[in-house]
Design a protein around this motif. Sequence first.
Motif, mmCIF file in Angstrom:
data_model
loop_
_atom_site.group_PDB
_atom_site.id
_atom_site.type_symbol
_atom_site.label_atom_id
_atom_site.label_comp_id
_atom_site.label_asym_id
_atom_site.label_seq_id
_atom_site.Cartn_x
_atom_site.Cartn_y
_atom_site.Cartn_z
ATOM 1 N N GLY A 157 -21.937 24.704 -7.584
ATOM 2 C CA GLY A 157 -21.657 25.563 -8.969
ATOM 3 C C GLY A 157 -21.608 24.450 -10.497
ATOM 4 N N THR A 158 -21.418 23.304 -10.250
ATOM 5 C CA THR A 158 -21.495 22.593 -11.110
ATOM 6 C C THR A 158 -22.163 22.474 -11.999
ATOM 7 N N ARG A 159 -22.608 22.470 -13.180
ATOM 8 C CA ARG A 159 -23.767 22.457 -14.468
ATOM 9 C C ARG A 159 -23.394 20.820 -14.833
ATOM 10 N N SER A 160 -24.851 20.037 -15.282
ATOM 11 C CA SER A 160 -24.589 19.338 -16.418
ATOM 12 C C SER A 160 -25.733 18.844 -16.774
ATOM 13 N N GLY A 161 -25.177 18.295 -17.937
ATOM 14 C CA GLY A 161 -26.689 17.589 -18.766
ATOM 15 C C GLY A 161 -27.091 16.381 -18.179
ATOM 16 N N LEU A 162 -26.720 15.847 -16.731
ATOM 17 C CA LEU A 162 -26.371 14.379 -16.581
ATOM 18 C C LEU A 162 -27.220 15.163 -14.958
ATOM 19 N N ALA A 163 -27.115 16.083 -15.128
ATOM 20 C CA ALA A 163 -27.804 16.842 -13.208
ATOM 21 C C ALA A 163 -29.395 17.478 -14.540
ATOM 22 N N GLU A 232 -40.355 21.211 -19.943
ATOM 23 C CA GLU A 232 -39.380 22.149 -18.513
ATOM 24 C C GLU A 232 -38.621 22.665 -18.567
ATOM 25 N N THR A 233 -38.579 24.055 -17.867
ATOM 26 C CA THR A 233 -37.937 24.661 -18.411
ATOM 27 C C THR A 233 -37.078 25.130 -16.757
ATOM 28 N N ALA A 234 -37.744 25.019 -16.083
ATOM 29 C CA ALA A 234 -36.662 25.689 -14.843
ATOM 30 C C ALA A 234 -35.612 24.826 -13.567
ATOM 31 N N PRO A 235 -35.833 23.914 -14.176
ATOM 32 C CA PRO A 235 -35.578 22.638 -13.406
ATOM 33 C C PRO A 235 -33.515 23.106 -14.503
ATOM 34 N N LEU A 236 -33.859 22.525 -15.677
ATOM 35 C CA LEU A 236 -32.644 22.710 -16.674
ATOM 36 C C LEU A 236 -32.383 24.168 -16.942
ATOM 37 N N LEU A 237 -32.977 25.308 -16.788
ATOM 38 C CA LEU A 237 -32.585 26.667 -16.896
ATOM 39 C C LEU A 237 -31.611 26.606 -15.253
ATOM 40 N N LEU A 238 -31.850 25.826 -14.045
ATOM 41 C CA LEU A 238 -30.941 25.541 -12.920
ATOM 42 C C LEU A 238 -29.468 24.908 -12.760
ATOM 43 N N VAL A 239 -29.956 23.525 -13.393
ATOM 44 C CA VAL A 239 -28.529 23.193 -13.230
ATOM 45 C C VAL A 239 -27.958 22.508 -14.671
ATOM 46 N N ALA A 240 -28.634 22.178 -15.806
ATOM 47 C CA ALA A 240 -28.040 21.714 -16.897
ATOM 48 C C ALA A 240 -27.720 23.090 -17.594
ATOM 49 N N GLY A 241 -28.029 24.291 -17.025
ATOM 50 C CA GLY A 241 -27.339 26.040 -17.339
ATOM 51 C C GLY A 241 -27.518 26.350 -19.015
ATOM 52 N N ASN A 247 -22.793 20.579 -27.559
ATOM 53 C CA ASN A 247 -22.636 19.580 -25.823
ATOM 54 C C ASN A 247 -22.906 18.021 -25.837
ATOM 55 N N TYR A 248 -22.129 16.868 -26.676
ATOM 56 C CA TYR A 248 -22.686 15.830 -26.526
ATOM 57 C C TYR A 248 -22.269 14.964 -25.319
ATOM 58 N N ASP A 252 -19.877 16.321 -18.790
ATOM 59 C CA ASP A 252 -20.055 17.469 -19.175
ATOM 60 C C ASP A 252 -19.880 18.437 -19.361
ATOM 61 N N GLY A 253 -20.177 19.545 -18.826
ATOM 62 C CA GLY A 253 -20.791 20.828 -18.557
ATOM 63 C C GLY A 253 -21.921 21.052 -19.397
ATOM 64 N N ARG A 254 -21.903 22.665 -19.098
ATOM 65 C CA ARG A 254 -23.775 23.043 -18.874
ATOM 66 C C ARG A 254 -24.033 22.625 -20.750
ATOM 67 N N MET A 255 -25.199 22.255 -20.900
ATOM 68 C CA MET A 255 -25.826 21.451 -22.290
ATOM 69 C C MET A 255 -27.159 22.265 -22.461
ATOM 70 N N ALA A 256 -27.201 22.689 -23.340
ATOM 71 C CA ALA A 256 -28.348 23.615 -24.056
ATOM 72 C C ALA A 256 -29.906 23.248 -24.433
ATOM 73 N N THR A 257 -30.727 23.224 -23.683
ATOM 74 C CA THR A 257 -31.888 22.408 -24.227
ATOM 75 C C THR A 257 -33.004 23.884 -24.714
#
Lengths: 312, 288
Positions: A157-163, A232-241, A247-248, A252-257
């Motif tokens: 369940g973790t979401r992050s910009g790094l993922a 790209e949308t789909a992968p970020l929708l799943l893992v960056a949330g 969020n810089y 740590d945590g969800r990052m919008a794109t």
Amino acid sequence: MTATLTRQAPQHAPDAAATLAASTPSWSRRAKNRAASAAVVAAVALTAVPLALVIWAAVERGSARLDLTLFTHSMRGVVGQGGGLLHALTGTLIITGATAIISIPLGLAAAIYLTEYAGGNKLAAITRRAVDIMVSIPSIVAGLAAYALFSLILGPGTRSGLAGAVALAMIMIPVVVRSSEEVLRLVPADLREAGLALGSPRWRVIRKIVLPTALPGLTAGAVLGVARVIGETAPLLLVAGFTDAMNYNLADGRMATLPVFIYTQWSSKGLDTAAYDQRAWAGALVLMAVVVVLQLAARALPPQIAKLRRNR
Amino acid sequence: MMAAASAVALVLVGVLVFLAVNGGPAVTAGEGELPAHAKNFLALAGPLAFGSLWVAVIALALASLPAVGVALAATIYAPSPRFGRFLGAVLDLLAAVPSVVFGLWGLMVLAPAVVPGYEWAHAHLGWLPFFSGEPSVTGRTVLTAGMVVAVMILPIMAAICRESFALTPPALIEAAYALGATRWEMVRAAVLPVARSGIVAGGMLGLGRALGETMAVAMVLSATPSLISFNVISAENPSTIAAFIASTFPESTGAEVSALIGLGLVLFAISLVVSLVGRRIAKQGGLR
């Protein structure tokens, strides 16, 4: 000499006109030929019209919200009108930057190995096959793989910009390997041999001769790789949330794109649907502008390597 | 350098391992653990795999003739090399439009615009299974999704066709003209036979791309995930694997997530087979 001769207009004998008249295609053959030409023109129209329509739709519907607030505000606390995509634009820049930092060195190094060191050994064959397969990974599957990796390490369940960056790197690495390998192959072999003949070690030849020669092409490849992943949308929708706030922090945590911003503005609308649609289209307009700039930048670079080849 | 090359290969192994570890348990999952109230994994994956293939085949059918046509326009029919380059730039730009933008456009511009066409098709061609049943009033159907995906795969197909048309030996072209062939007869006799494998390979790669297309389909299609139907204009549409994952994932937890990862593995397998076949055909045709 022969080439110039065949290019000359045929010498017409007195009866040539009659021969030509006899060989004029029949009505039905000419009709078929004309129909085929019309079909080709129609195909061009079928390609150009959707592109024009998409660009027009983004300009027409997005320009309403192309104001200063859009670039200076996030969506934090915004319901209905107002708000902006600063958080999404920042997130896209951070995640894409991180993706480039992972993918470009790794992809370039692999390409250098393939062209300069490997010859035809087994590792090269395996790497090439792996790149072939990675190119065909659907982007959403890259997202799932990054999600699976991060939930193995950090719990589910973790979401992050790094993922998000790791997911995009899975898409970008094969692109960089392929384009870099292609460009490195264009560097003439006699340049390398000249360097080696002067007694330079191979690494020095690569660093001082091969890489500088190939630099414009390598840069163009990298820019095209970035252009490929920035939308790209789909992968970020799943893992960056998604989040409404800035969020810089990659880790740590969800990052919008930007792409996910466009999607969520459409998918989770408030009551004032027009405001959300306008923001979605404004986001689409900004994203397309970014992609077009990247494409033009990449397009401006390769002629240098073409020139370089002509000069050799 | 060697490490980098091995790392690239390892990334792929990693992808497969992570997917298998997380998605594997889904294969044996029972009722109640799976999304969309599926009885077992097969009942979940089957209709979705059908949907993926159905949308991809429609997109391929719509895109192939225009792709060949544009490729001909950029090579054989181009009035000047400059026009060919211009067309190449148009195709590059079309390929670069993000899929979420295509989704937004398909949903808000294209779908409402095609509804009258669907009503006409239902009234006049309703005897065909594709157009039977009430047409959708929103236009968010399999056919609309197929159209959007067709626009998205057209550039890659056209690029490969273009590459293989450019490989036609000039001697063949000159010979056809010397025999008095019209331009179209020359294309049929000299260009298309030489490029046949290139055209097929382009189609396969386009199909692979279409199978993996996510956001545009997820946004355009108003889907019923368990449905298998060949109707292309109805309000009830099958979903695709990729679109289902994207729209279900954000709200899923635990066993559902593992089922979605398992679906991802299925999608990977399908698109891998398609694009490997495509690449093999391309190599036979002398393309990269």
